[in-house]
Design an enzyme around this catalytic site. Structure first.
Site, PDB file in Angstrom:
ATOM      1  N   ASP A  14      -0.462  -6.066   4.544  1.00  0.00           N
ATOM      2  CA  ASP A  14      -1.461  -5.341   3.557  1.00  0.00           C
ATOM      3  C   ASP A  14      -2.359  -6.765   2.852  1.00  0.00           C
ATOM      4  OD1 ASP A  14      -0.219  -3.168   4.073  1.00  0.00           O
ATOM      5  OD2 ASP A  14       0.269  -2.498   2.325  1.00  0.00           O
ATOM      6  N   LYS A 112      -0.569   2.777   7.464  1.00  0.00           N
ATOM      7  CA  LYS A 112       0.312   3.751   6.867  1.00  0.00           C
ATOM      8  C   LYS A 112      -0.333   4.198   5.592  1.00  0.00           C
ATOM      9  CE  LYS A 112       1.947  -0.375   4.561  1.00  0.00           C
ATOM     10  NZ  LYS A 112       1.361  -0.228   3.260  1.00  0.00           N
ATOM     11  N   CYS A 157       4.711  -2.985  -0.910  1.00  0.00           N
ATOM     12  CA  CYS A 157       4.574  -2.943   0.312  1.00  0.00           C
ATOM     13  C   CYS A 157       5.559  -3.966   1.031  1.00  0.00           C
ATOM     14  CB  CYS A 157       3.395  -2.930   0.879  1.00  0.00           C
ATOM     15  SG  CYS A 157       2.398  -1.351   0.460  1.00  0.00           S
TER      16      CYS A 157
HETATM   17  C1  VGL Z   1       0.731  -1.587  -2.140  1.00  0.00           C
HETATM   18  C2  VGL Z   1       0.518  -0.023  -3.979  1.00  0.00           C
HETATM   19  C3  VGL Z   1      -0.117   0.881  -3.502  1.00  0.00           C
HETATM   20  C4  VGL Z   1       0.946  -2.574  -1.561  1.00  0.00           C
HETATM   21  C5  VGL Z   1       0.057  -0.401  -1.354  1.00  0.00           C
HETATM   22  O1  VGL Z   1       0.312  -3.142  -0.487  1.00  0.00           O
HETATM   23  O2  VGL Z   1       2.024  -3.270  -1.945  1.00  0.00           O
HETATM   24  N1  VGL Z   1       1.161  -1.222  -3.564  1.00  0.00           N
HETATM   25  N2  VGL Z   1      -0.413   0.784  -2.081  1.00  0.00           N
END
Ligand code: VGL
Ligand code: ZN
Length: 214
Positions: A14, A112, A157
């Site tokens: 991410d 995801k 994540c």
């Molecule tokens: C994430 C919160 C919501 C992350 C993704 O990538 O850690 N955190 N969605």
């Protein structure tokens, strides 16, 4: 120093504009890890990306729950859910991977969180702990044993991906200085404790690169 073998996999979690400074769910210092991730990725033949990828009305967004605010906790059918600012909405700039990533040999992208009703921090399974992404199957078909995880955010994540990898029988390490955390309400300390219990190794980039990269 650790030897990276041709079958080892680096998972880059991410590294998207909404998690970088200026983004809607900016992780402090998130941009600082990009050059280090690029350096680490050069040591791996196999690099996989995850991408948080939500519909605009995703259930994890506080905006979908009247009266609620970002970082509130609610109960959903699959368990407790932290509510977030709108982020990583598909086909928006915020959902794009940073253009400063320089990993042309990256071989797979796992999206995801695209089911409106279920969040998914982990690259392996959604938050209902039932719906699989297929990543374990991909890695098993490729006879991968060892995974290294970097990216954003350490306590969500990255942590969930690492814990699910360990539960799936992979040997998994998080490279701490190639991650940054949201650290809301003790979440970072909790994530490291859970990772330790799950058997996830906690490494630093110098363990792989053999020197400290500032
Ligand atoms: C994430 C919160 C919501 C992350 C993704 O990538 O850690 N955190 N969605
Ligand atoms: Zn998300």
């Amino acid at each position: 120093m650790l030897d990276i073998t041709p079958s080892d996999v680096l998972i880059v979690v991410d590294v998207q504009y909404d998690f970088l400074p200026g983004g809607s769910l900016a992780v402090a210092g998130g941009d600082e890890i990009v050059p280090l991730i690029n350096t680490l990725a050069k040591r791996f033949i196999n690099v996989i990306f995850t991408q948080d990828w939500h519909p605009a009305d995703h259930i994890s967004f506080a905006s979908q729950h009247p009266g609620k605010n970002p970082f509130d906790l609610i109960d959903l059918p699959y368990g407790p859910q932290v509510l977030w600012p709108d982020h990583c909405v598909w086909n928006t700039h915020g959902a794009e991977l940073s253009a400063d990533l320089d990993i042309p040999h990256g071989q797979l992208m796992i999206r995801k969180g695209y089911n409106r009703q279920i969040d998914s921090y982990s690259g392996f399974q959604e938050a209902d702990r039932e719906t699989l992404t297929g990543l374990a199957g991909y890695l098993n078909e490729r006879d991968v044993d060892k995974l290294y995880v970097v990216g954003l955010a350490t306590d969500f994540c990255v942590g969930w991906t690492a814990i699910d990898a360990a539960a799936g029988g992979f040997d998994v390490a998080v490279i701490e200085d190639a991650t940054r955390a949201i650290d809301n309400a003790g979440s970072l300390e909790k994530a490291w404790a859970e990772m330790q219990t799950a058997g996830v190794s906690r490494l630093q980039s110098k363990d792989i690169l053999g020197k400290s990269v500032a």
